[in-house]
Each structure stands twice: as C-alpha cells, then as structure tokens.
Design a protein around this motif. Structure first.
Motif, PDB file in Angstrom:
ATOM      1  N   ASN A   8      68.216  93.751  18.296  1.00  0.00           N
ATOM      2  CA  ASN A   8      68.491  95.136  17.928  1.00  0.00           C
ATOM      3  C   ASN A   8      69.484  95.192  16.778  1.00  0.00           C
ATOM      4  O   ASN A   8      70.434  94.410  16.733  1.00  0.00           O
ATOM      5  CB  ASN A   8      69.092  95.916  19.103  1.00  0.00           C
ATOM      6  N   ARG A  40      64.795 108.511  17.834  1.00  0.00           N
ATOM      7  CA  ARG A  40      64.713 107.435  18.817  1.00  0.00           C
ATOM      8  C   ARG A  40      64.823 106.098  18.100  1.00  0.00           C
ATOM      9  O   ARG A  40      64.094 105.826  17.147  1.00  0.00           O
ATOM     10  CB  ARG A  40      63.372 107.489  19.559  1.00  0.00           C
ATOM     11  N   TYR A  41      65.744 105.295  18.567  1.00  0.00           N
ATOM     12  CA  TYR A  41      65.893 103.984  17.968  1.00  0.00           C
ATOM     13  C   TYR A  41      64.846 103.037  18.549  1.00  0.00           C
ATOM     14  O   TYR A  41      64.475 103.134  19.722  1.00  0.00           O
ATOM     15  CB  TYR A  41      67.294 103.431  18.228  1.00  0.00           C
ATOM     16  N   LYS A  42      64.405 102.124  17.722  1.00  0.00           N
ATOM     17  CA  LYS A  42      63.458 101.119  18.170  1.00  0.00           C
ATOM     18  C   LYS A  42      64.213  99.904  18.710  1.00  0.00           C
ATOM     19  O   LYS A  42      65.246  99.521  18.171  1.00  0.00           O
ATOM     20  CB  LYS A  42      62.529 100.699  17.031  1.00  0.00           C
ATOM     21  N   GLU A  62      60.236 102.073  21.668  1.00  0.00           N
ATOM     22  CA  GLU A  62      61.245 103.082  21.390  1.00  0.00           C
ATOM     23  C   GLU A  62      62.029 103.360  22.665  1.00  0.00           C
ATOM     24  O   GLU A  62      61.484 103.314  23.770  1.00  0.00           O
ATOM     25  CB  GLU A  62      60.587 104.383  20.921  1.00  0.00           C
ATOM     26  N   GLU A  63      63.316 103.665  22.477  1.00  0.00           N
ATOM     27  CA  GLU A  63      64.105 104.032  23.647  1.00  0.00           C
ATOM     28  C   GLU A  63      63.508 105.277  24.287  1.00  0.00           C
ATOM     29  O   GLU A  63      63.007 106.176  23.605  1.00  0.00           O
ATOM     30  CB  GLU A  63      65.561 104.261  23.273  1.00  0.00           C
TER      31      GLU A  63
END
Length: 452
Positions: free
Chosen positions: A341, A406-408, A435-436
C-alpha cells in the motif's frame, strides 16, 4: 435438556428409569429440604457397561462383594457441585453413558446432594471438605484391596472440582488424574493452593474454564487449563438478568456440555497455547510446535498424546472458540496477507468462502488491523460451519473511510491454511487489487510455498 442426537455412539436411552426396586437413584430433594438445610450424607452409585440404566449403591465397606465392581478395571468418580434446588443434575445419565463408551470402567457417581443442596452456599462449601474425607477413606480401602491409584480419575464440576482437589491432596497427589469443569470461584478466589484445586493434587490435572467472571475460578489450576471463548462469557448465553435463571447458570453449565460433547466425539475442540485470548484471536498463537509429533491439545477424555509434554512444561494455558450451539466446533483457518500500500489504512476483514450455492462468512474484528506497505499480516479466521471444497473466496477490507475517494489496496499474496484439517490443501492467490469497503471475489490457486 440436551437433544437426542447428542448421545451419538451411546444411542438413545431412557432418561427416567422409573423407580425399580433394584435400582438406586440419585437423591432428589425438594425445596423445603434445601430451605431448612440437610445433613451431609455421601452415597456412591456404581455404573458399569453391565448396568448403565440401573445404578447400584456401593457400600463404603465390603464393596468388593458387589459383583459389578471389578477392582482390575479403571475407576472414574463423577462429583457434582452446588445444588441450590436439590434436583439431580440433568447431565448425570449422559456422562455415565459417554464414559462407559470410552473404556470398560467402574463409574462411581458421588451423590453428596445432602450437603450440596442448601440455600446457604457457605454450608455447601464447608461440606466439600467432609465429602472429600469420606471419599478419600473409600479410595484408601480400594488401595488396600490392590487398586492402583494410577487407575483412578476424578471428574469434578464446580464445587465438585475442589472436592476432587481435596481428595487428591489427602492422598498425596498420587491419584492418576483430576478433571475440573469450571471450578467454583466464590470462596475459592485468592486462597492458597492447598485450599482449592491445584496441579499437585494428582499426577495429571486438566481444567476447563467457562465462567471466570462469575461462578467460575480465574487463573490456572491444572497442568493444562482450557479456556473456552476466553473462559468467561459463552456464546448463546443470556446477557441480561431478564432471562431469569439461565442468566446465572448458562456460562457455568457450558463447561459440562462442552465436555460431554468432547466425550461423544461430536465436536473437535482443538485448543492453542497462548498467553491470552486476545492474542489468540489476533492470530498470534496458531502454532503447536511444542507438542510435536502430536497436534495441538484437544479437549476430551484421552490426553495421553500431550500428557508428557504438559508435565514437562508445568502449567499451560490453551484457548479455543466455540459456536453457541451443538456441535460447538468452529472451523479455523490461518490467513496470511502481504500488502503493498502507498497509504496506511486501518480496518477489519470480512472473509467469505463459497462452495456451490453455500456460503459461510466471518468478520475478523476483535481489533483494528494495520495495513501498510510491504507488511505481512497474520489473521485467525473462524467459521461457525465447515464448508468443503472451497471453490471461491470473497474478501473485503472495511475501513472508517466513509467520505472521499476509496483507496486501492494491493495484496501481493493471500494464503489461507486450514488449521484443524491438515490434510486439506493450502489456498493462495497472488497480486490482488481491491478497493477499501468493496468486496472482491476470486478462485483460490495452489500455493507455491509449504504450509509453514
């Protein structure tokens, strides 16, 4: 009352035998007797494979004249606890039948109901010592007749666990084994070892805890202490006083029902050595290298595979989780993930396993998990049901992000290893983008690496 299917190998049997003149039944007292108090009187009811439905009261003297009692067989004493209503324990017939299925043994139900049935708990506590002295004298007579103390097993429930401990102490710790099922806590918390059950009371002592925050005793009191669901609140038990009597006794009684289930081989309650239940749920205690070549300890009658190791280790804490109902067993997997991440994320994991149209789900949320760059995360995933073969896996990482983009999250690898079913294959998947707060579903692939 337990369902009939629980009896499994021993088959369906009659719970109420009637009042046949040739059978001796457990004392059944009424409320008036418990209110005014009873004078201690200890009876020994003998059961063997030849008379499972019909107990025979064994005299404390000249007991060898009873043809059903065989001094060459192992002998197991079953010792109940506090009986405020005076009614017989509902589990007596169950444990007699299940013990008889384990081995050809003498089963002696210790009926000290006249002494345990009293609205004054302190009187019952005082009677534990007198009951222990009574049974100790009987066991000494057995030893005089040639019975080896190695062949004697005491199973004590609640106050009965301390009765067993007192018996063992009076016999210098030479009894073969004591099993304590949620030893009573009130009046025994914080007292010296000689005033409660402890590991020196027998050659081997195993203890199961289910109600440490109420009627049970906190701490470690055997060579191995099993903590079901952490040893306190049990799933399926009432959480409020409005549920009546069940609120007070459910957690405490669960120790008996778990042990009966283990005796019946209906459930496989594998336990893992750990310093705390929190660490166990966090996935920090899924190895049992100490017990090789045996596997992790399993709650039940036969502890021979682990006994030598446990005696060498001293006192060992082991933890396991259960479902709310029979057969109580959970199916456990170790989940190893390596994340890549750019941004640190905190969250919980929801994992689903698919087999055809059947789906099982678990939420790993005992604490927030930290996902950061090049970090390996190990989780314990426990399901209330078993599903095999696994054809698809769904994964969702739930974070606190409810606004904004949304973070990947990129998983370089996820590996799912069955813990109890070691013969099943490991399941892996490599390089997954998710995705979160969004679920991704994939088919598992064979793993390139070994199980460890």
């Amino acid at each position: 009352m337990l369902p009939w299917r629980f009896l499994g190998l021993v088959g369906i049997f009659t719970l109420c035998r009637g009042q046949e003149s040739d059978c001796d039944n457990f004392s059944d007292l009424d409320f008036h007797e418990t209110f005014i108090g009873t004078k201690l009187y200890v009876r020994l009811l003998l059961y063997t494979r030849a008379n499972l439905e019909c107990g025979q009261e064994l005299p404390h003297h000249n007991f060898t004249k009873e043809p059903l009692f065989n001094i060459t067989r192992p002998t197991t004493f079953v010792i109940h606890g506090y009986r405020p209503t005076g009614a017989p324990p509902i589990w007596i017939n169950h444990i007699v039948h299940l013990l008889a299925a384990q081995d050809d043994m003498n089963i002696l139900v210790v009926d000290w109901n006249r002494g345990a049935a009293n609205l004054n708990y302190f009187t019952a506590v005082a009677n534990t010592r007198h009951t222990a002295a009574n049974i100790t004298g009987f066991i000494e007579s057995m030893e005089d007749k040639g019975v080896s103390l190695d062949s004697i097993h005491l199973i004590g429930v609640s106050l009965g666990a301390h009765v067993a401990g007192f018996i063992g102490a009076m016999l210098g710790g030479r009894i073969g084994r004591i099993t304590g099922l949620d030893p009573a806590g009130p009046m025994f918390a914080g007292v010296p070892p000689e005033e409660r059950l402890d590991p020196t009371d027998a050659q081997f002592v195993d203890v199961l805890h289910t109600d440490m925050n109420s009627f049970g005793l906190r701490g470690t009191h055997g060579h191995i202490d099993f903590y079901a669901n952490g040893g306190a609140d049990q799933p399926g038990c009432p959480k409020t006083i409005f549920s009546g009597k069940s609120y007070f006794v459910c957690d405490h009684q669960r120790s008996v029902f778990l042990y009966l289930c283990a005796l019946n081989h209906t459930c496989n309650l594998t336990a893992y050595p750990c310093s705390s239940y929190s660490d166990f749920l966090s996935g920090q205690c899924m190895q049992c290298e100490t017990f090789k070549p045996a596997s992790c300890p399993v709650l039940g009658y036969d502890m021979s595979k682990w006994r030598d190791t446990l005696l060498r280790l001293g006192q060992t804490r082991v933890y396991f989780s259960t479902t709310a109902e029979l057969p109580y067993s959970k199916t456990s997997y170790r989940v190893d993930m390596v994340t890549w991440n750019q941004y640190l994320r905190w969250g919980v994991v929801i994992l689903r396993l698919h087999s055809g149209r059947n789906v099982i789900e678990t939420r790993i949320d005992n604490k927030l998990l930290r996902f950061e760059q090049y970090t390996a995360t190990r989780l314990l995933a426990q399901f209330d049901e078993d599903l095999y073969p696994v054809q698809k896996i769904s994964l969702r990482i739930v974070t606190g992000n409810v606004i904004g983009p949304r973070y990947k999250l990129r998983l370089l690898r996820i590996r799912i290893s069955p813990l109890e079913q070691q013969d099943r294959p490991l399941m892996c998947r490599y390089d997954i983008i998710l995705e979160e707060n969004a679920e991704v579903t994939f088919k598992p692939l064979p793993c390139h690496e070994s199980r460890h």
